[in-house]
Scaffold this motif. Structure first.
Motif, PDB file in Angstrom:
ATOM      1  N   SER A 834     -41.470 -12.443  59.993  1.00 18.15           N
ATOM      2  CA  SER A 834     -40.789 -13.571  60.536  1.00 18.15           C
ATOM      3  C   SER A 834     -40.175 -13.475  61.861  1.00 18.15           C
ATOM      4  O   SER A 834     -40.004 -14.323  62.513  1.00 18.15           O
ATOM      5  N   GLU A 847     -40.363 -19.594  59.537  1.00 17.99           N
ATOM      6  CA  GLU A 847     -39.946 -20.126  58.245  1.00 17.99           C
ATOM      7  C   GLU A 847     -40.325 -20.006  57.035  1.00 17.99           C
ATOM      8  O   GLU A 847     -40.063 -19.898  55.940  1.00 17.99           O
ATOM      9  N   ARG A 851     -39.250 -17.916  53.556  1.00 16.20           N
ATOM     10  CA  ARG A 851     -38.985 -18.456  52.487  1.00 16.20           C
ATOM     11  C   ARG A 851     -40.091 -18.148  51.535  1.00 16.20           C
ATOM     12  O   ARG A 851     -39.422 -17.838  50.282  1.00 16.20           O
ATOM     13  N   ARG A 852     -41.172 -17.475  51.784  1.00 16.03           N
ATOM     14  CA  ARG A 852     -42.080 -16.653  50.833  1.00 16.03           C
ATOM     15  C   ARG A 852     -41.118 -15.274  50.538  1.00 16.03           C
ATOM     16  O   ARG A 852     -41.049 -14.965  49.296  1.00 16.03           O
ATOM     17  N   ARG A 854     -37.813 -14.903  50.579  1.00 16.38           N
ATOM     18  CA  ARG A 854     -36.783 -15.352  49.616  1.00 16.38           C
ATOM     19  C   ARG A 854     -37.142 -15.662  48.210  1.00 16.38           C
ATOM     20  O   ARG A 854     -36.564 -15.198  47.341  1.00 16.38           O
ATOM     21  N   THR A 855     -38.286 -16.323  47.976  1.00 12.82           N
ATOM     22  CA  THR A 855     -38.858 -16.552  46.643  1.00 12.82           C
ATOM     23  C   THR A 855     -39.270 -15.382  45.889  1.00 12.82           C
ATOM     24  O   THR A 855     -38.771 -15.028  44.844  1.00 12.82           O
ATOM     25  N   THR A 869     -32.575 -12.408  53.700  1.00 20.45           N
ATOM     26  CA  THR A 869     -33.413 -13.626  53.854  1.00 20.45           C
ATOM     27  C   THR A 869     -32.647 -14.816  54.173  1.00 20.45           C
ATOM     28  O   THR A 869     -32.669 -15.593  55.069  1.00 20.45           O
ATOM     29  N   LEU A 873     -32.864 -16.857  57.671  1.00 20.85           N
ATOM     30  CA  LEU A 873     -33.018 -18.397  57.727  1.00 20.85           C
ATOM     31  C   LEU A 873     -31.497 -18.796  58.179  1.00 20.85           C
ATOM     32  O   LEU A 873     -32.057 -20.195  59.000  1.00 20.85           O
ATOM     33  N   SER A 889     -26.658 -21.076  54.487  1.00 20.98           N
ATOM     34  CA  SER A 889     -27.197 -19.959  54.210  1.00 20.98           C
ATOM     35  C   SER A 889     -26.262 -18.731  54.555  1.00 20.98           C
ATOM     36  O   SER A 889     -26.336 -17.564  53.849  1.00 20.98           O
TER      37      SER A 889
END
Length: 962
Positions: A834, A847, A851-852, A854-855, A869, A873, A889
């Protein structure tokens, strides 16, 4: 003076000025601390109080944050909330909390009443009740708090009842009528209050009103419960109608009714709720069968004292007398007891045969209301033989045995005393002033007694008999755990003798299990650990443990696994027996099996996090797998939560393995534990465990183990951002691994060395270490750690401006992670990809990758990964002008960093917050954030990040100049 109130809404006062405390979960946190003033409240209990059975994933971090806010509100007034171990303690005097003062006044009232000083007793009870401002903990949510509130409300009702009893004894009949009428409006099913009101009205010359009170009580009980008042209330009604002389205040009763109860105990403390429950059961109006109360517990827990207090409290319901017999060691046999009861009831010529005598006993009691008290019974059969059949009679028994086969009985197992109640018991004999003069020594005596009333009584007796000696004298004698049972003896009282009675009644299999559990030396033990110790299947071990629970030699609690707890003094006795009855080799083998079980569990958790095709550094210590279940069945939490839940046990196992000279198990357990310790603020514990393990491996001349421990301690210093120490430890580890020919361990140490050198800005040396590490890890087949090392190498290329090379390295590392299922490292690589996407201007890709990542971190419950993460973000949202999203965030990230005490993460977040505030035009806030970040980076010796902070400050100055 700072005071706290929970007898109403939760309130704090500084002198007479109220202090505002944040509401909702913050108020719950304060309430739980106030319910345990001066004591450590575990994080698990705080989480339970705030969220119940469904805690949020970040519950532990949120507890830290909420406690911090309560601490900030109280700090100006001198109240200190300390983090101690795995929890928090509010360091205040008990007298600063109204609930503690309430209970103190009640204890003083009871003590004065026992001494016949009724006026003083009433005054104490009135002072206690005056503290109430409304329902306890009014408005505070949560099942844990509601349960404690209900307990306090019950204590209030008991105190009111006792105060009115005293007033009645003092002839204040008219004065208590209004109090009782108000109390009955609050609890219209309380027969005790109806009885007190009837007696007060009768003695005040208001006989018709007393009768009307009974009629009203009868109507309410029939409408609400479908039953008539109990025998005590009905008997009082009849006596009022007949104007019985025994109702008069000065009447001296001498009617030949058997009253065999021993004297009411003068030292009973901390059992108010248990006495109330037993007395209520004996006074129950449900009379299809005689009420039976069975008070059980191990030797020395105070069963007889509680039973006697309950028997006296319920005595009004049994006007035809009380029978008592002791069936314990050296006591009477059931046949002798039965004969004695018959003679006490007036039978001169006894029938022949036990059956005929039992029938005669039941026949006599069929016409009477008598309470039968059997002390120290050994079986339910003894109880049945001596049980009355008349529902108007009652029975209370004590036993070390479970008595679970008594249908319809109220079973009341006794737990240990709290430290506060143990102190009160000592004060009853020794005196509060003498104990207050030596607070530290007093606390040590209380701790050594472990909440066992018998031990407290013996300690009190020894101090009372040796008034020329300080409390420190006894504290020092009890400090040696190997001699503690010798010291806990006085006259005919001895803890060891009491425990021996229970131990000798066990089978050989139960004795062996109790012995090895005690030898393990843990405060709690899981069923599978006991199975490993005894080399049994888990289900078989659990059956034995459950039986020991029924004999009150273990306590059990539910949880992820069934857990069992051994009282400290029981553990000392059981360990004595284990060392006398088993060989040293047998005991060491038992410990080795438990260590092997923990190592097998860690193997399972590690592969859950990193995938089943990964490699890790392990010892040759054998693993132990339960013969009747898969080891994976024991890992039911998420991997990170599992580590968090079991960290204390793993720490204790490192120490226990070292004590038993199991050096391979010791260092292997340390490496497993270190994985968890790296996620939070556990550095002191990590260093302690490392020092223990290092001593063990060096004493065994275990060079590979020494290299592994040095590697672990290097990781600790690295995580704590103490980089010079980390380099020294990791260099020593790498040399030792190389010397013993362990290429894999050598590769791990070199990879960590590279990481530290990169942070310090020594990119050339870091690159050399990464390249060497990748080659060593590749030879060992560890694709996952190799992928992490490639990520570090890519970051060096990125910092040198070689973006294409960095991207190629990261994509190769990402593919390696996907192949082996290493999700945590995958999330880290996605974060790095990222950052590269941002450099190339592809913010959409940046982004998506963040997000992946963070998941993945959320699914793994990885708070550090989630926070990083969130920083990424936040920086991305700042770039795209989504300032509100960015602030949300970044604030989440900084809260997490502060809770975890991760200074590097905190500094990076502050740097990002500074950039956000600068773009918003809030230059003052931006400068504050950049300066705070620079200060943190300087403390850490993170020169690259110091440079970044300096650059941010220069840019900010240029913006201000423009």
């Amino acid at each position: 003076m700072l005071r706290f109130g929970i007898l109403g809404q939760v309130t704090c006062w500084n002198d007479d000025k109220e202090i505002k405390i944040p509401r909702r979960l913050h108020e719950v946190a304060l309430a739980v601390l106030l319910l345990n003033p001066g004591q450590t409240v575990s994080l698990d209990r705080l989480i339970d109080a705030m969220w119940g059975e469904r805690p949020i994933p970040t519950a532990r971090a949120q507890v830290h944050i909420r406690i911090s806010r309560v601490r900030a509100a109280l700090r100006p007034y001198g109240a200190l909330i300390e983090q101690t171990g795995n929890g928090y303690a509010l360091r205040i005097d008990e007298d600063a909390v109204d609930a503690s003062v309430f209970e103190k006044f009640c204890r003083q009232g009871r003590a004065e009443a026992r001494q016949g000083r009724l006026e003083n007793a009433v005054r104490h009870f009135r002072d206690a009740l005056a503290l109430w401002r409304g329902p306890a903990l009014d408005g505070v949510p949560g099942e844990v708090v509601r349960s404690e509130a209900a307990r306090l409300e019950e204590l209030r009702r008991i105190a009111l009842t006792e105060r009115i009893d005293l007033d009645l004894r003092l002839g204040r009949h008219e004065e208590v009528v209004a109090d009782l009428q108000a109390a009955i409006q609050e609890d219209m099913l309380n027969e005790r209050w109806y009885g007190q009101l009837m007696l007060a009205l009768y003695r005040a010359g208001r006989q018709s009103e007393a009768v009307e009170t009974f009629n009203r009580a009868r109507k309410v009980l029939i409408e609400e419960l479908g039953q008539d008042p109990g025998p005590g209330l009905r008997s009082l009604h009849q006596k009022i109608l007949l104007q019985a002389p025994e109702l008069d205040l000065d009447h001296a009763q001498d009617d030949g009714v058997p009253r065999q109860l021993p004297a009411r105990p003068g030292w009973l403390v901390g059992r108010t709720a248990e006495v109330a429950q037993a007395a209520q059961a004996l006074s129950s109006t449900v009379r299809r069968h005689p009420p039976i109360v069975a008070i059980t517990g191990h030797g020395g827990v105070g069963k007889t004292a509680v039973a006697l207090d309950a028997a006296y409290a319920a005595g009004y319901a049994y006007p035809d007398g009380q029978l008592y017999a002791d069936l314990g060691a050296g006591g009477s046999r059931p046949a002798e007891v039965l004969a004695g009861f018959l003679r006490a009831l007036g039978m001169q010529e006894l029938p022949d045969g036990l059956d005929q005598q039992a029938a005669a006993f039941r026949s006599i009691l069929a016409r009477r209301r008598v309470l039968v008290f059997l002390d120290s019974v050994r079986s339910a059969e003894e109880v049945r033989l001596l049980s009355p059949a008349n529902p108007q009679c009652g029975m209370i028994v004590t036993s070390r045995y479970p008595l679970t086969d008594l249908p319809g009985a109220t079973l009341l197992p006794l737990s240990l005393l709290s430290p506060e109640d143990s102190r009160r018991l000592l004060e009853e004999v020794v005196g509060a002033e003498r104990l207050a003069a030596e607070p530290e020594a007093t606390e040590q005596v209380i701790e050594a007694c472990g909440g066992m009333p018998l031990a407290c009584r013996i300690s009190a007796a020894r101090l009372a008999a040796a008034r020329h000696r300080p409390v420190r004298w006894l504290a020092d004698r009890l400090a040696d755990s190997r001699r503690r049972l010798d010291e806990l003896a006085f006259g005919d009282l001895a803890v060891r003798s009491s425990l021996e009675v229970s131990y000798r009644a066990l089978s050989e299999q139960h004795r062996r299990m109790l012995g090895v559990v005690a030898y393990l030396g843990m405060s709690e033990i899981a069923a599978w650990e006991a199975a490993a110790l005894a080399d049994l299947g888990v289900l078989e071990a659990e059956n034995i443990l459950d039986e020991l629970v029924t004999y009150h030699l273990l306590d059990a609690r539910d949880g992820e696994w069934p857990y069992y707890r051994l009282h400290d003094l029981v553990a000392l006795y059981a360990r004595e027996r284990a060392e006398a009855e088993m060989s040293p080799a047998e005991l060491t083998e038992a410990l080795a099996r438990v260590c092997g079980g923990w190592l097998a569990l860690y193997d399972e958790v590690y592969t859950t996090i990193h995938g089943r095709h990964t490699v890790r550094l392990t010892s040759p210590a054998p693993r132990w797998h339960p013969p009747d279940m898969a080891i994976s069945n024991l890992v039911t939490k998420s991997a990170y939560a599992w580590f968090d839940h079991h960290a204390d046990r793993l720490m204790a196992m490192v120490r226990r393995a070292a004590e038993a000279r199991l050096d391979d198990q010791c260092w292997d357990l340390l490496l497993g534990l270190a994985y968890h310790l790296a996620l939070g603020d556990h550095f002191d514990e990590w260093k302690y465990a490392g020092d223990v393990a290092l001593t063990a491996v060096r004493e065994a001349d275990n060079k590979r183990g020494e290299a592994a421990v040095l590697y672990s301690q290097g990781e600790r210093a690295q995580c704590r951002q103490e980089y010079d120490e980390a380099i020294a430890l990791l260099e020593a580890s790498a040399k030792l691994f190389e010397k013993v020919g362990d290429d894999y361990g050598h590769g791990l140490a070199r990879s960590d060395l590279a990481h530290v050198r990169r942070i310090q800005g020594d990119l050339a040396l870091a690159r050399d270490d990464y390249v060497a590490a990748i080659a060593l890890l590749d030879a060992a087949g560890d694709l996952l750690t190799q992928a992490a090392a490639r990520r570090g190498l890519a970051r060096i290329e990125q910092e040198l401006g070689h973006y294409a090379e960095a991207r190629d390295i990261l994509l190769e590392a990402h593919e390696q992670c996907r192949r082996v299922g290493g999700r945590r490292v995958e999330a880290q690589i996605l974060h790095s990809l990222s950052e590269l996407a941002v450099t190339s201007g592809d913010l959409v890709e940046a982004e998506a990758r963040l997000r992946r990542a963070r998941t993945i971190c959320e699914e793994l419950h990885d708070p550090v990964g989630e926070a990083y993460t969130a920083v990424g973000l936040g920086e991305l949202h700042t770039r795209t002008g989504r300032f509100d999203d960015a602030q949300e965030s970044l604030l989440h990230a900084v809260e997490t960093a502060m809770a975890l005490k991760n200074r590097l993460l905190q500094g990076r977040t502050l740097l990002a917050l500074g950039e956000l505030n600068a773009l918003r035009g809030l230059h003052g806030l931006a400068r504050r954030d950049h300066l705070a970040a620079r200060h943190l980076f300087t403390q850490l010796g993170a020169t690259r990040w110091v440079d970044k902070a300096e650059e941010a400050l220069r840019t900010l100055q240029q913006r201000e100049d423009d």
